[in-house]
Motif scaffolding. Structure first.
Motif, PDB file in Angstrom:
ATOM      1  N   ALA A  12      32.596 -25.072  69.571  1.00 17.21           N
ATOM      2  CA  ALA A  12      31.658 -25.395  70.648  1.00 17.21           C
ATOM      3  C   ALA A  12      31.201 -26.850  70.560  1.00 17.21           C
ATOM      4  O   ALA A  12      31.088 -27.532  71.586  1.00 17.21           O
ATOM      5  CB  ALA A  12      30.456 -24.458  70.608  1.00 17.21           C
ATOM      6  N   CYS A  13      30.969 -27.326  69.347  1.00 17.54           N
ATOM      7  CA  CYS A  13      30.503 -28.709  69.166  1.00 17.54           C
ATOM      8  C   CYS A  13      31.614 -29.733  69.381  1.00 17.54           C
ATOM      9  O   CYS A  13      31.395 -30.768  70.008  1.00 17.54           O
ATOM     10  CB  CYS A  13      29.936 -28.897  67.758  1.00 17.54           C
ATOM     11  N   ALA A  14      32.780 -29.467  68.838  1.00 17.35           N
ATOM     12  CA  ALA A  14      33.812 -30.501  68.770  1.00 17.35           C
ATOM     13  C   ALA A  14      34.879 -30.418  69.860  1.00 17.35           C
ATOM     14  O   ALA A  14      35.435 -31.450  70.242  1.00 17.35           O
ATOM     15  CB  ALA A  14      34.484 -30.448  67.393  1.00 17.35           C
ATOM     16  N   TYR A  15      35.184 -29.211  70.358  1.00 14.55           N
ATOM     17  CA  TYR A  15      36.360 -29.074  71.202  1.00 14.55           C
ATOM     18  C   TYR A  15      36.119 -28.438  72.574  1.00 14.55           C
ATOM     19  O   TYR A  15      36.977 -28.529  73.451  1.00 14.55           O
ATOM     20  CB  TYR A  15      37.433 -28.235  70.492  1.00 14.55           C
ATOM     21  N   LEU A  16      35.005 -27.767  72.747  1.00 12.85           N
ATOM     22  CA  LEU A  16      34.808 -26.987  73.966  1.00 12.85           C
ATOM     23  C   LEU A  16      34.869 -27.840  75.229  1.00 12.85           C
ATOM     24  O   LEU A  16      35.515 -27.467  76.210  1.00 12.85           O
ATOM     25  CB  LEU A  16      33.488 -26.216  73.913  1.00 12.85           C
ATOM     26  N   THR A  18      36.384 -30.738  75.866  1.00 10.59           N
ATOM     27  CA  THR A  18      37.760 -31.162  76.134  1.00 10.59           C
ATOM     28  C   THR A  18      38.610 -29.984  76.585  1.00 10.59           C
ATOM     29  O   THR A  18      39.408 -30.102  77.531  1.00 10.59           O
ATOM     30  CB  THR A  18      38.369 -31.798  74.866  1.00 10.59           C
ATOM     31  N   CYS A  19      38.430 -28.861  75.940  1.00 13.92           N
ATOM     32  CA  CYS A  19      39.184 -27.660  76.285  1.00 13.92           C
ATOM     33  C   CYS A  19      38.892 -27.227  77.720  1.00 13.92           C
ATOM     34  O   CYS A  19      39.808 -26.898  78.486  1.00 13.92           O
ATOM     35  CB  CYS A  19      38.834 -26.546  75.307  1.00 13.92           C
ATOM     36  N   GLN A  24      40.173 -26.440  83.402  1.00 21.19           N
ATOM     37  CA  GLN A  24      39.844 -26.636  84.815  1.00 21.19           C
ATOM     38  C   GLN A  24      40.994 -27.319  85.548  1.00 21.19           C
ATOM     39  O   GLN A  24      41.313 -26.964  86.687  1.00 21.19           O
ATOM     40  CB  GLN A  24      38.563 -27.447  84.957  1.00 21.19           C
ATOM     41  N   ASN A  25      41.623 -28.289  84.900  1.00 21.07           N
ATOM     42  CA  ASN A  25      42.784 -28.947  85.511  1.00 21.07           C
ATOM     43  C   ASN A  25      43.932 -27.959  85.699  1.00 21.07           C
ATOM     44  O   ASN A  25      44.620 -27.986  86.717  1.00 21.07           O
ATOM     45  CB  ASN A  25      43.231 -30.142  84.668  1.00 21.07           C
ATOM     46  N   VAL A  26      44.141 -27.097  84.726  1.00 19.94           N
ATOM     47  CA  VAL A  26      45.192 -26.086  84.831  1.00 19.94           C
ATOM     48  C   VAL A  26      44.888 -25.134  85.992  1.00 19.94           C
ATOM     49  O   VAL A  26      45.774 -24.809  86.782  1.00 19.94           O
ATOM     50  CB  VAL A  26      45.353 -25.307  83.508  1.00 19.94           C
ATOM     51  N   LEU A  27      43.639 -24.707  86.119  1.00 18.16           N
ATOM     52  CA  LEU A  27      43.279 -23.761  87.169  1.00 18.16           C
ATOM     53  C   LEU A  27      43.413 -24.377  88.559  1.00 18.16           C
ATOM     54  O   LEU A  27      43.708 -23.686  89.529  1.00 18.16           O
ATOM     55  CB  LEU A  27      41.859 -23.244  86.968  1.00 18.16           C
ATOM     56  N   ALA A  56      25.891 -22.242  76.150  1.00 17.30           N
ATOM     57  CA  ALA A  56      25.383 -23.489  76.733  1.00 17.30           C
ATOM     58  C   ALA A  56      26.521 -24.459  77.022  1.00 17.30           C
ATOM     59  O   ALA A  56      26.488 -25.188  78.013  1.00 17.30           O
ATOM     60  CB  ALA A  56      24.361 -24.133  75.792  1.00 17.30           C
ATOM     61  N   GLY A  57      27.530 -24.467  76.175  1.00 20.33           N
ATOM     62  CA  GLY A  57      28.674 -25.343  76.394  1.00 20.33           C
ATOM     63  C   GLY A  57      29.545 -24.900  77.549  1.00 20.33           C
ATOM     64  O   GLY A  57      30.117 -25.729  78.263  1.00 20.33           O
ATOM     65  N   LEU A  58      29.653 -23.607  77.767  1.00 19.05           N
ATOM     66  CA  LEU A  58      30.467 -23.082  78.869  1.00 19.05           C
ATOM     67  C   LEU A  58      29.746 -23.131  80.214  1.00 19.05           C
ATOM     68  O   LEU A  58      30.389 -23.289  81.256  1.00 19.05           O
ATOM     69  CB  LEU A  58      30.881 -21.638  78.591  1.00 19.05           C
ATOM     70  N   ALA A  59      28.435 -22.997  80.212  1.00 14.01           N
ATOM     71  CA  ALA A  59      27.665 -22.877  81.455  1.00 14.01           C
ATOM     72  C   ALA A  59      27.972 -23.959  82.489  1.00 14.01           C
ATOM     73  O   ALA A  59      28.169 -23.640  83.668  1.00 14.01           O
ATOM     74  CB  ALA A  59      26.172 -22.808  81.146  1.00 14.01           C
ATOM     75  N   PRO A  60      28.050 -25.237  82.122  1.00  9.78           N
ATOM     76  CA  PRO A  60      28.316 -26.252  83.153  1.00  9.78           C
ATOM     77  C   PRO A  60      29.717 -26.155  83.766  1.00  9.78           C
ATOM     78  O   PRO A  60      29.973 -26.729  84.815  1.00  9.78           O
ATOM     79  CB  PRO A  60      28.171 -27.581  82.415  1.00  9.78           C
ATOM     80  N   HIS A  61      30.603 -25.428  83.136  1.00  8.73           N
ATOM     81  CA  HIS A  61      31.977 -25.319  83.613  1.00  8.73           C
ATOM     82  C   HIS A  61      32.223 -24.067  84.444  1.00  8.73           C
ATOM     83  O   HIS A  61      33.332 -23.871  84.956  1.00  8.73           O
ATOM     84  CB  HIS A  61      32.942 -25.343  82.423  1.00  8.73           C
ATOM     85  N   LEU A  62      31.223 -23.215  84.572  1.00 10.08           N
ATOM     86  CA  LEU A  62      31.427 -21.944  85.262  1.00 10.08           C
ATOM     87  C   LEU A  62      31.610 -22.097  86.770  1.00 10.08           C
ATOM     88  O   LEU A  62      32.382 -21.357  87.375  1.00 10.08           O
ATOM     89  CB  LEU A  62      30.290 -20.983  84.941  1.00 10.08           C
ATOM     90  N   GLN A  63      30.925 -23.060  87.388  1.00  5.16           N
ATOM     91  CA  GLN A  63      31.070 -23.250  88.835  1.00  5.16           C
ATOM     92  C   GLN A  63      32.504 -23.627  89.214  1.00  5.16           C
ATOM     93  O   GLN A  63      33.072 -23.024  90.125  1.00  5.16           O
ATOM     94  CB  GLN A  63      30.080 -24.291  89.362  1.00  5.16           C
ATOM     95  N   PRO A  64      33.125 -24.596  88.540  1.00  8.47           N
ATOM     96  CA  PRO A  64      34.525 -24.892  88.897  1.00  8.47           C
ATOM     97  C   PRO A  64      35.467 -23.718  88.646  1.00  8.47           C
ATOM     98  O   PRO A  64      36.431 -23.517  89.396  1.00  8.47           O
ATOM     99  CB  PRO A  64      34.882 -26.083  88.001  1.00  8.47           C
ATOM    100  N   VAL A  65      35.189 -22.929  87.621  1.00  6.40           N
ATOM    101  CA  VAL A  65      36.014 -21.748  87.346  1.00  6.40           C
ATOM    102  C   VAL A  65      35.865 -20.745  88.491  1.00  6.40           C
ATOM    103  O   VAL A  65      36.856 -20.221  89.013  1.00  6.40           O
ATOM    104  CB  VAL A  65      35.622 -21.106  85.996  1.00  6.40           C
ATOM    105  N   ALA A  66      34.623 -20.486  88.891  1.00  9.11           N
ATOM    106  CA  ALA A  66      34.377 -19.554  89.999  1.00  9.11           C
ATOM    107  C   ALA A  66      35.017 -20.065  91.288  1.00  9.11           C
ATOM    108  O   ALA A  66      35.576 -19.273  92.059  1.00  9.11           O
ATOM    109  CB  ALA A  66      32.878 -19.347  90.186  1.00  9.11           C
ATOM    110  N   SER A  67      34.968 -21.361  91.524  1.00  6.18           N
ATOM    111  CA  SER A  67      35.595 -21.929  92.721  1.00  6.18           C
ATOM    112  C   SER A  67      37.100 -21.708  92.711  1.00  6.18           C
ATOM    113  O   SER A  67      37.693 -21.383  93.746  1.00  6.18           O
ATOM    114  CB  SER A  67      35.291 -23.419  92.824  1.00  6.18           C
ATOM    115  N   ALA A  68      37.724 -21.885  91.557  1.00 10.34           N
ATOM    116  CA  ALA A  68      39.170 -21.650  91.445  1.00 10.34           C
ATOM    117  C   ALA A  68      39.487 -20.181  91.716  1.00 10.34           C
ATOM    118  O   ALA A  68      40.484 -19.861  92.382  1.00 10.34           O
ATOM    119  CB  ALA A  68      39.677 -22.064  90.065  1.00 10.34           C
ATOM    120  N   MET A  69      38.626 -19.280  91.227  1.00 12.92           N
ATOM    121  CA  MET A  69      38.835 -17.854  91.480  1.00 12.92           C
ATOM    122  C   MET A  69      38.679 -17.536  92.959  1.00 12.92           C
ATOM    123  O   MET A  69      39.502 -16.821  93.544  1.00 12.92           O
ATOM    124  CB  MET A  69      37.849 -17.016  90.660  1.00 12.92           C
TER     125      MET A  69
END
Length: 140
Positions: A12-16, A18-19, A24-27, A56-69
């Motif tokens: 979560a600290c070092a890689y989340l 970037t991952c 998101q680019n893949v989706l 907390a690290g995933l939360a800001p990325h959930l909107q783009p994921v939901a949009s892709a879905m």
């Protein structure tokens, strides 16, 4: 996802970040096969990121994921590559992250119903009902 399972706090600290940018680019931009793999990886990743730091690290990325879905579900074709993986991923995120996914899940309920019933969709809606708040349960 496997590194996150092995050391979730460090991941979560070092890689989340970037991952998630990569996923998101893949989706959004990847071939159909890669998109399905991306949703599968994200569902597995959500299982490992249940700590406060991970959520907390995933939360800001959930909107783009939901949009892709939503974009995928709007096609209304079960044969679209990545479609089933996206449905399963939505349920996994609900199960493992709960409240941060609630608003996004609520936006996915109608598009899901327009695609027709499948076993994966029924399982995901059951997970929404079990893991998320009353607003989502009312939609299910």
């Amino acid at each position: 996802p496997w590194l996150a399972t092995f050391a979730p706090e460090r991941f979560a600290c070092a890689y989340l970040g970037t991952c998630m940018v990569h996923l998101q680019n893949v989706l959004r931009n990847a071939s159909s096969v890669e998109r399905g793999i991306g949703f599968t990886a994200l569902g597995l990743l959500s299982k490992s990121m249940t700590s406060a730091r991970g959520v907390a690290g995933l939360a800001p990325h959930l909107q783009p994921v939901a949009s892709a879905m939503k974009e995928l579900f709007a096609k209304r074709k079960k044969s679209t590559p990545g479609w089933n993986e996206a449905i399963v991923c939505a349920g996994q995120i609900a199960q493992h992250l709960g409240a941060p996914w609630e608003q996004h899940a609520q936006e996915l309920v109608d598009p899901l119903f327009h695609t027709g019933l499948t076993a994966a969709m029924v399982a995901t809606l059951a997970q929404f009902s079990k893991s998320l708040g009353p607003a989502v349960k009312a939609g299910v």
